[in-house]
Write an enzyme that holds these catalytic residues in place. Structure first.
Site, PDB file in Angstrom:
ATOM      1  N   THR A 117      24.069  22.366  15.742  1.00  0.00           N
ATOM      2  CA  THR A 117      25.103  22.626  14.729  1.00  0.00           C
ATOM      3  C   THR A 117      24.521  23.221  13.460  1.00  0.00           C
ATOM      4  O   THR A 117      23.372  22.921  13.099  1.00  0.00           O
ATOM      5  CB  THR A 117      25.807  21.298  14.380  1.00  0.00           C
ATOM      6  OG1 THR A 117      26.660  21.521  13.250  1.00  0.00           O
ATOM      7  CG2 THR A 117      24.833  20.203  13.998  1.00  0.00           C
ATOM      8  N   TYR A 141      25.858  13.131  11.067  1.00  0.00           N
ATOM      9  CA  TYR A 141      26.106  14.037  12.204  1.00  0.00           C
ATOM     10  C   TYR A 141      25.013  15.104  12.286  1.00  0.00           C
ATOM     11  O   TYR A 141      24.380  15.293  13.334  1.00  0.00           O
ATOM     12  CB  TYR A 141      27.490  14.683  12.058  1.00  0.00           C
ATOM     13  CG  TYR A 141      27.703  15.841  12.997  1.00  0.00           C
ATOM     14  CD1 TYR A 141      27.735  15.635  14.371  1.00  0.00           C
ATOM     15  CD2 TYR A 141      27.847  17.144  12.505  1.00  0.00           C
ATOM     16  CE1 TYR A 141      27.911  16.708  15.234  1.00  0.00           C
ATOM     17  CE2 TYR A 141      28.032  18.210  13.366  1.00  0.00           C
ATOM     18  CZ  TYR A 141      28.054  17.981  14.728  1.00  0.00           C
ATOM     19  OH  TYR A 141      28.218  19.041  15.579  1.00  0.00           O
TER      20      TYR A 141
END
Ligand code: UDP
Length: 326
Positions: A117, A141
């Site tokens: 990501t 995250y």
């Protein structure tokens, strides 16, 4: 020989499974269906319901289906949820990926593609960010994914194992043939939420933060069509099959849109005004994150085919209108 897609019942994994089946690969999907949808798994794929932390099951699947490569999508993806429940993210993303990588090494799987990501980079004042940009994730995250990249790099140094990590920017849109789209219940992503508002399923769209240092004060993201993202995975698989070294690539177009610009695009496509409510910033959100896609284009020959916000929104809206829940 086959390809294992973890999280193949999820939004991006289901598109990957369709693309692999379209190109004639045998595909096995492993998904625990916590957020995935069974009906989204391509008919041509073998479906196994289970968890990537179930090492015994994973090894059975790898061996029974003679898995040649793993494409690993399974995981949790909601930034604010990771701020509230970090240990869940470190378990479900980092520790679970560790177990999966270990099973691959033990079963002799040598090729691995990982859904990483843009959240590994964190805040930047640069107009776009390349792969060697500073890694300073703003959320658990992002850290959970960066740690997985490190595990892959260390594993590739120690074992006969090569990987590609693809750092996704903001993935949106739906399969142009209408076979899949973002079906995850209670999804929080901007384009999906805005489409739900346009369809009257949600009363208004919250705009999370209007005081960012951006031209209109709202957050800027690089929205990439899911089909172009899947194209990058197909190229990455070919790259590993050709014996190329492990590598990391950004997946985005190289230009961003603010939340207000996305709202305008949804209004254009839906042909109606959206009710919006300005709200405080959301925890863990950087002001702007835009990809520098030069490496993906140069090394893999990636050529985006759907780089148009209105097309992305139109696909998302068409898919959303076929679902009957939020
Ligand atoms: N966003 C928003 N309202 C929403 C969902 C998202 O204003 O209902 C904003 C969010 O703050 C960020 C951008 O839209 O600036 C993209 O957020 P999303 O959750 O889609 O993806 P993320 O960048 O967090 O992975």
């Amino acid at each position: 020989m086959s390809v294992l897609v973890t999280g193949g019942a999820g939004y991006i994994g289901s598109h990957m499974t369709l693309a692999l089946a379209d190109q004639g690969d045998k595909v096995v999907v492993l998904d625990n269906l916590t957020t995935g949808v069974r009906a989204q798994v391509a008919e041509a794929a073998t479906f196994v319901q289970g968890d990537i932390r179930d090492t015994k099951l994973v090894r059975e699947v790898l061996e029974k289906h003679q898995v040649e490569a793993v494409i690993h999508f399974a995981g949790s993806i909601v930034v604010p949820e990771s701020v509230e429940n970090p240990l869940f993210y470190y378990a479900n993303n980092t520790a679970a990926s560790r177990d999966l990588i270990e099973a691959c090494v033990a079963s002799g799987v040598k090729k691995f593609i990982f859904s990483s990501t843009a959240a590994v980079y964190g805040a930047t004042d640069q107009p776009s960010i390349a792969e060697d940009g500073i890694k300073a994730p703003e959320s658990p995250y992002g850290r959970s994914k960066l740690m997985t990249e490190w595990m892959l790099a260390d594993t590739a140094m120690a074992h006969d194992f090569r990987y590609v990590a693809l750092r996704y920017f903001n993935v949106a849109g739906a399969d142009p043939k209408g076979r899949s789209g973002q079906s995850t219940p209670r999804a929080t992503h901007l384009i999906k939420r805005a489409c739900q508002v346009a369809l009257g399923r949600v009363p208004y769209l919250g705009i999370f933060g209007t005081d960012y240092p951006t031209p209109d004060g709202t957050g800027i993201r690089d929205y990439i069509h899911v089909s172009d993202l899947i194209g990058a995975h197909a190229l990455a698989l070919g790259h590993l099959r050709n014996g190329a070294d492990s590598s990391v690539f950004n997946c985005g177009y190289g230009h961003g849109f603010s939340v207000r610009e996305v709202v305008k695009a949804v209004e254009r496509v839906a042909g109606k005004a959206l009710a919006v409510k300005e709200m405080p910033r959301r925890a863990g959100d950087p002001p702007m994150i835009v990809s520098n896609p030069a490496k993906l284009k140069a090394a893999l020959g990636w050529k985006p085919e759907h780089d148009a916000l209105d097309e992305i929104v139109a696909g998302a809206l068409a898919w959303e209108s076929r679902l009957n829940s939020t």
